[in-house]
Write an enzyme that holds these catalytic residues in place. Structure first.
Site, PDB file in Angstrom:
ATOM      1  N   ASP A 177       0.818  -1.205   0.000  1.00 48.19           N
ATOM      2  CA  ASP A 177       0.000   0.000   0.000  1.00 48.19           C
ATOM      3  C   ASP A 177       0.859   1.266   0.000  1.00 48.19           C
ATOM      4  OD1 ASP A 177      -2.592   1.397   0.380  1.00 48.19           O
ATOM      5  OD2 ASP A 177      -1.727   1.932   2.319  1.00 48.19           O
ATOM      6  N   GLU A 192       0.839  -0.400  -5.101  1.00 51.49           N
ATOM      7  CA  GLU A 192      -0.224   0.596  -5.228  1.00 51.49           C
ATOM      8  C   GLU A 192       0.484   1.950  -5.184  1.00 51.49           C
ATOM      9  OE1 GLU A 192      -2.895   3.651  -4.045  1.00 51.49           O
ATOM     10  OE2 GLU A 192      -1.652   2.761  -2.495  1.00 51.49           O
TER      11      GLU A 192
END
Length: 641
Positions: free
Chosen positions: A301, A344
């Protein structure tokens, strides 16, 4: 061995710190019990307190076994699920109680204790899956992103399905819709439901909301047996600032930055990824879930916040954090060459999916957030104005081959007032459904792996809420159920057609056929692998065309294998029903051929070139002729006798 692992931990070089630190069930000189090890360099007077010793700080004092700050104790006759913490005097002279940073299990919120759990000896049944597992570069990968607590359940009693319970519903559903993988939003222990797991406190601790580690292993084992891969969403950028967890762990900023970068944009605390023990801690946490839980990939993330301080390119690159990412990906790929690492990343940093030996970050895939934003902005426009936004749909292919991109419609797009996919789209009720069908067809037609957040396939008008179940009642409404059918069929076509997933990062496999028709807002492109040719056509306006010439590169006959306007998908049946459509000489956009098709309002269709009849070579004909002549001669001789 232990000393070598400890040395590597301190040097930021190990991905197996969990084998040494934490609470491990062992047989110590013939006695069964648990050995506890803690890394707290500035701690003093350290004890293990738990429900077995009535939280008495005087009973189980730990020994400092290394000047680096490692504490150890063996305690006999302990069992699973017993609660514990570490009690010690920190660098500020205050006594504190801290949860175990390496705990394998934790108390259910609002409790804050670590819990003992023997992580070993789960019996797996997924050898066949692991043997054939790969990183899917030439395989279809359509990911179903999900939040376990709100996928199903959450009735009036607030019941949350366990890891084992959800498997009974999830596996047949995912298989029916044709997704190849599920991606689970973070399930490392976190205290606040509203963080969705992105602000964790226990980076080795399986989220106790859904059960214990063995129950999670059971879910993954069953998914693998069903042929479904599992990806874990992991947040190594920041952690929750609760005082009983990692924050100022030993009285110093042991895990976090000590300067102005300490607090993240989310109000949590930034990991100092330039510290070697922190690197080992996080690399080992991700490897732990691969090693013990057989995850097939890790989605990392907020990579932009790793590369740049606070994700702000103008501030400058965080060199220590970039080195951490390179080291992480290199070590994971060496240890598990079939496991995917996915970024991401919203930045324009170059080389995210470039190998580390070529000075890249070493990820296998990168989320194409630029594609997602441009696509949704374009699809939300009034058709009258789409001609002025034409480049939003063509721009992605200008940079697509710079990275291995994955095309996401993720959870971030359906929360916080942004509206669901269907709510973002232009028009009235029927228009929105037609455009949504077009949108999904565009996502599957465009090169790149696919990801959809749970509920996208339902065409829901209500934003996702982590405290509620998905609106499964929508399946009883034909318009919504037809969207699920469309996603299912697109997944199946995507998996079957080689031209849609083989060598899709090769620029020779994609060609624009109609790219400059801004006035009509019609797009067409070709996907080709060897002799397999697919044509994708998209009408982005409500205008209907009874006859429309689509430029072609390849001569032949084409059959329509998919049309988003069929009534089974909720459309009006303006599809091309003939068995095949031949090419004719000449065509728009200076292409050598064209086919003439019917193009529905907001319609999207896929055509496939029919295989040409097999023509035998002259040599093959002569060979077969000789066989026939010889056979006849043999038969004549036999008859004469």
């Amino acid at each position: 061995m232990a000393y070598g692992l400890l040395y590597d931990f301190l040097m930021g070089q190990t991905i197996e710190a969990y084998k040494y630190f934490g609470a491990h069930f062992v047989n110590w000189n013939g006695v069964d019990g648990v050995v506890f090890r803690l890394y707290a360099p500035m701690a003093d007077d350290v004890s293990v307190i738990g429900d077995w010793n009535n939280w008495d700080v005087t009973i189980h004092k730990m020994n400092k076994i290394d000047d680096a700050g490692v504490w150890e104790i063996f305690i006999p006759n302990l069992s699973n699920y017993q609660n514990y913490k570490f009690h010690f005097k920190n660098a500020k002279g205050k006594y504190v109680d801290k949860a175990d940073p390496f705990a394998f299990y934790s108390e259910m919120r609002p409790g804050t204790c670590s819990r003992l759990f023997n992580i070993n000896n789960f019996i797996w049944h997924d050898d066949e899956w692991l043997w054939k597992r790969n990183r899917n570069f030439d395989s279809p990968m359509s990911i179903y992103e999900m939040h376990l607590g709100s996928w199903k359940g959450r009735g009036d009693d607030g019941h949350i399905l366990s890891y084992e319970e959800i498997a009974d519903y999830l596996i047949p559903y995912v298989k029916e819709l044709g997704f190849t993988h599920v991606e689970i939003m973070p399930i490392t222990q976190y205290p606040f439901d509203g963080s969705w797991g992105y602000q964790a406190t226990g980076f080795y601790s399986v989220d106790s909301r859904y059960g214990n580690p063995f129950q999670l292993m059971s879910l993954i084992d069953r998914l693998h047996q069903a042929g479904i891969g599992v990806i874990l969403d992991f947040a190594p950028v920041h952690f929750a600032k609760d005082k009983w967890a990692l924050a100022e762990f030993d009285g110093t900023k042991l895990f976090e930055y000590s300067d102005r970068w300490r607090v993240s944009p989310w109000g949590s605390l930034h990991f100092d990824l330039g510290k070697d023990p922190v690197r080992s801690f996080l690399m080992s946490a991700m490897n732990y879930f691969i090693d013990y839980f057989h995850f097939d990939g890790i989605r990392v993330d907020a990579v932009s916040n790793i590369i740049f301080y606070n994700g702000d390119k103008s501030i400058g690159k965080n060199e220590g954090a970039v080195e951490f990412v390179k080291r992480l990906n290199a070590k994971i790929h060496i240890a598990h060459d079939s496991v995917m690492m996915i970024a991401e990343d919203s930045s324009d940093y170059q080389g995210v999916t470039k190998p580390t030996e070529w000075d890249g970050l070493g990820f296998d895939y990168k989320w194409d957030l630029g594609w997602m934003n441009d696509t949704l902005k374009y699809y939300s426009k009034d058709p009258i104005y789409k001609k002025w936004e034409h480049n939003k749909l063509t721009f992605s292919m200008a940079y697509f081959y710079s990275e291995n991109f994955l095309l996401p419609f993720s959870h971030d797009e359906v929360v916080h007032g942004k509206g669901t996919l269907i709510n973002k789209l232009w028009g009235g009720y029927d228009d929105k459904f037609a455009i949504l069908r077009n949108l999904f067809t565009y996502q599957f037609g465009h090169p790149g792996k696919k990801l959809n957040f749970m509920g996208n396939e339902l065409g829901s008008f209500d934003e996702w809420n982590e405290n509620k179940s998905l609106p499964w009642n929508l399946k009883s409404y034909p318009k919504h159920d037809s969207i699920s059918r469309l996603v299912r069929d697109l997944n199946r076509i995507y998996a079957y057609e080689k031209a849609m997933h083989v060598r899709e990062y090769d620029p020779l496999s994609f060609t624009w056929l109609m790219v400059d028709n801004a006035d009509q807002s019609v797009f067409a492109f070709q996907r080709k692998i060897d002799d397999d040719v697919l044509i994708f056509v998209y009408n982005m306006t409500p205008w209907f065309y009874e006859y429309y010439d689509v430029p072609m590169l390849e001569e032949g006959e084409y059959e329509e294998i998919f049309n988003s306007d069929k009534d089974v998908y909720g459309g009006f049946n303006q599809y091309n029903g003939a068995p095949s459509y031949p090419t004719y000489p000449g065509g728009p956009e200076n292409k050598p051929y064209h086919i003439c098709i019917k193009l529905a309002s907001f319609g999207a269709c896929i055509f496939k070139r029919k295989a040409s009849p097999k023509r035998e070579s002259v040599e093959e004909v002569k060979k077969e002729t000789k066989k026939v002549v010889k056979k006849k001669t043999t038969n004549k001789k036999t008859t004469k006798k």
